[in-house]
Design a protein around this motif. Structure first.
Motif, mmCIF file in Angstrom:
data_model
loop_
_atom_site.group_PDB
_atom_site.id
_atom_site.type_symbol
_atom_site.label_atom_id
_atom_site.label_comp_id
_atom_site.label_asym_id
_atom_site.label_seq_id
_atom_site.Cartn_x
_atom_site.Cartn_y
_atom_site.Cartn_z
ATOM 1 N N HIS A 239 -8.722 4.027 8.980
ATOM 2 C CA HIS A 239 -7.276 3.959 8.749
ATOM 3 C C HIS A 239 -6.941 2.783 7.826
ATOM 4 O O HIS A 239 -6.140 2.913 6.890
ATOM 5 C CB HIS A 239 -6.542 3.776 10.083
ATOM 6 N N ALA A 240 -7.561 1.629 8.097
ATOM 7 C CA ALA A 240 -7.301 0.440 7.280
ATOM 8 C C ALA A 240 -7.814 0.616 5.859
ATOM 9 O O ALA A 240 -7.195 0.138 4.898
ATOM 10 C CB ALA A 240 -7.956 -0.778 7.926
ATOM 11 N N LEU A 241 -8.939 1.314 5.689
ATOM 12 C CA LEU A 241 -9.487 1.540 4.340
ATOM 13 C C LEU A 241 -8.533 2.375 3.496
ATOM 14 O O LEU A 241 -8.333 2.096 2.305
ATOM 15 C CB LEU A 241 -10.850 2.224 4.444
ATOM 16 N N MET A 242 -7.955 3.404 4.085
ATOM 17 C CA MET A 242 -7.007 4.233 3.329
ATOM 18 C C MET A 242 -5.759 3.434 2.971
ATOM 19 O O MET A 242 -5.250 3.545 1.848
ATOM 20 C CB MET A 242 -6.645 5.478 4.137
ATOM 21 N N LEU A 243 -5.284 2.637 3.916
ATOM 22 C CA LEU A 243 -4.124 1.795 3.609
ATOM 23 C C LEU A 243 -4.451 0.835 2.475
ATOM 24 O O LEU A 243 -3.649 0.668 1.537
ATOM 25 C CB LEU A 243 -3.696 1.015 4.854
ATOM 26 N N ALA A 244 -5.627 0.223 2.512
ATOM 27 C CA ALA A 244 -6.024 -0.715 1.458
ATOM 28 C C ALA A 244 -6.113 -0.021 0.102
ATOM 29 O O ALA A 244 -5.739 -0.593 -0.935
ATOM 30 C CB ALA A 244 -7.364 -1.358 1.815
ATOM 31 N N ALA A 245 -6.602 1.225 0.089
ATOM 32 C CA ALA A 245 -6.731 1.963 -1.176
ATOM 33 C C ALA A 245 -5.379 2.127 -1.852
ATOM 34 O O ALA A 245 -5.225 1.874 -3.059
ATOM 35 C CB ALA A 245 -7.370 3.330 -0.905
ATOM 36 N N PHE A 246 -4.373 2.536 -1.082
ATOM 37 C CA PHE A 246 -3.064 2.781 -1.676
ATOM 38 C C PHE A 246 -2.319 1.473 -1.969
ATOM 39 O O PHE A 246 -1.543 1.407 -2.930
ATOM 40 C CB PHE A 246 -2.243 3.683 -0.762
ATOM 41 N N VAL A 247 -2.552 0.452 -1.147
ATOM 42 C CA VAL A 247 -1.942 -0.848 -1.420
ATOM 43 C C VAL A 247 -2.438 -1.399 -2.748
ATOM 44 O O VAL A 247 -1.667 -1.973 -3.537
ATOM 45 C CB VAL A 247 -2.233 -1.842 -0.273
ATOM 46 N N LEU A 248 -3.732 -1.218 -3.034
ATOM 47 C CA LEU A 248 -4.294 -1.701 -4.299
ATOM 48 C C LEU A 248 -3.609 -1.050 -5.495
ATOM 49 O O LEU A 248 -3.272 -1.713 -6.479
ATOM 50 C CB LEU A 248 -5.796 -1.430 -4.343
#
Length: 455
Positions: A239-248
């Motif tokens: 879940h955190a990885l997907m959030l980080a992807a879009f935040v980037l």
């Protein structure tokens, strides 16, 4: 030293290696959690899950909208595929958020639970397609509608518990379904990231680097999906990885200058291509004299009154793209995206409609200057000009210059066209305006007044 040289100096091979190492840290953490279950602490907190997934879906939806608008505006297939990748991730992530117990249903649901891997897997296909060179986006609207229809059908089947989504739960662990989805998805994200990296190496930019990092993180999220233990730290990791992807990507967009935010993603043909198109110029004859005799506020009112009625005629009604408005001058292009084969007729119809709308305004303001319109057809270069803080996507070339010269020959309140445009309007009613001598050309060009398009 220009901007590209500076970026090459900053992003050395060592920096690329360091960035790659940082992106691989989540995988190292996953391996550690899988090998030592004692570290993979169980933490089940439904509100946190709901808001985390919903936030991720919202960011992806915002990116889907902004990239989709840019893709349609510039006719760029790469940006359109990126938009579809974000849209598929956003839609299915939103469905997954609803899988949180006590949000929509009292018990877990297979359709909502499987929505995340399906959405991220589908996004990998669009990510891969975005790394290819594809011409045109005429198919884009149908593909977007198809994707939205799939989301609606998936949601309906999940709520109604229709086969094969009728099970009460699906463990998010290493089962056959997740593996079948994860393996090709990771490969597609890897290929897309590699191809974007090649583009970045030739044309370094923050936006490209953000997209590469996002693809890598989404690929890692798919790996974590396979091996994670439900409600454990490894499960929260994807879940955190997907959030980080879009935040980037959102961060990259925010840092970019507001004009042409996604220009670094444009395909070569969008940045610098050649296309047959029609160009319309319009300005007000006697505008300088009018401005000298009237207060600036009155001049502004006059211009706004005109533009409010003429711009919708050329844009909304006939599909033109306003390239620029400078003072009283208006430049409009047709077929800039390569999706208007009848561009000459559209430009001619827009010119006549512009004059009709302007005439209605002049009836109540007899002292205002009148428009004159010039149209020319030919091959021009579709280019992205300038740098950050002053970029514009425009057309340049002899076709544009001649259109401006033709407009200068047009009578007040009339539309003038060149011979190339006239040749594409065989039934048009025209009157010769004589020969126009052009600097740099041996032979003068005959210019025509367009009276009507004919049947």
């Amino acid at each position: 030293m220009n901007q590209t040289t500076q970026l090459r100096f900053v992003y050395t091979p060592a920096m690329v290696g360091l960035t790659s190492l940082v992106l691989l840290i989540p995988l190292a953490g996953l391996v550690l959690l899988v090998r030592d279950p004692r570290l993979d602490v169980h933490w089940e907190h439904h509100p946190t899950h709901f808001w985390l997934v919903l936030l991720t879906a919202t960011l992806s939806a915002v990116l889907a909208y902004s990239t989709g608008a840019a893709a349609v505006r510039r006719g760029d297939a790469r940006v359109l595929f990126v938009s579809l990748a974000f849209l598929s991730a956003a839609g299915f992530l939103g469905l997954h958020a609803l899988a949180t117990p006590k949000v929509l249903l009292d018990t877990p649901n297979a359709g909502f639970t499987l929505a995340t891997p399906v959405g991220v897997a589908l996004a990998s296909v669009f990510a891969f397609l975005s790394s290819l060179t594809v011409s045109g986006i005429t198919w884009g609207k149908r593909l977007r509608i198809g994707l939205l229809a799939l989301l609606a059908l998936w949601a309906a089947a999940s709520i109604l518990k229709l086969p094969p989504l009728h099970a009460t739960s699906v463990p998010e662990a290493a089962d056959g379904i997740l593996t079948v989805l994860a393996v090709p998805s990771v490969l597609l994200y890897g290929v897309a990231a590699g191809r974007y990296l090649r583009t970045w190496w030739v044309r370094p930019s923050l936006m490209l680097l953000s997209m590469i990092s996002a693809f890598v993180l989404l690929g890692e999220a798919m790996i974590a999906l396979v091996f994670a233990r439900n409600w454990a730290l490894s499960w929260w990791e994807w879940h955190a990885l997907m959030l980080a992807a879009f935040v980037l990507v959102v961060a990259g967009v925010r840092i970019q200058w507001y004009e042409e935010r996604f220009a670094d993603l444009y395909q070569a043909d969008t940045v610098s291509g050649r296309r047959e198109l029609s160009v319309l110029f319009a300005d007000l004859e006697g505008f300088t004299t009018f401005s000298e005799k009237h207060d600036p506020a009155e001049v502004t009112t006059m211009l706004n009154t005109y533009f409010q009625v003429v711009v919708p005629q050329v844009v909304g009604r006939h599909g033109g793209d306003v390239d620029r408005i400078i003072g009283d001058a208006l430049m409009v292009t047709f077929n800039k995206r390569g999706d208007q084969p009848d561009h000459a007729r559209l430009a001619a119809a827009a010119g006549l409609a512009l004059q009709a709308a302007a005439t209605a305004v002049q009836a109540t303001h007899p002292g205002w200057p009148k428009f004159r319109v010039g149209i020319n057809t030919g091959v021009a270069s579709v280019s992205l000009l300038g740098t950050e803080g002053g970029r514009t996507h425009t057309v340049i070339g002899d076709t544009v210059n001649v259109a401006s010269r033709i407009e200068g020959r047009a009578p007040s309140g009339a539309v003038a066209i060149g011979p190339a445009t006239k040749a594409l309007l065989p039934r048009a009613n025209t009157e010769s305006l004589g020969l126009l001598s052009l600097k740099g050309k041996d032979e003068p060009m005959e210019v025509y007044r367009l009276v009507a398009l004919g049947e």
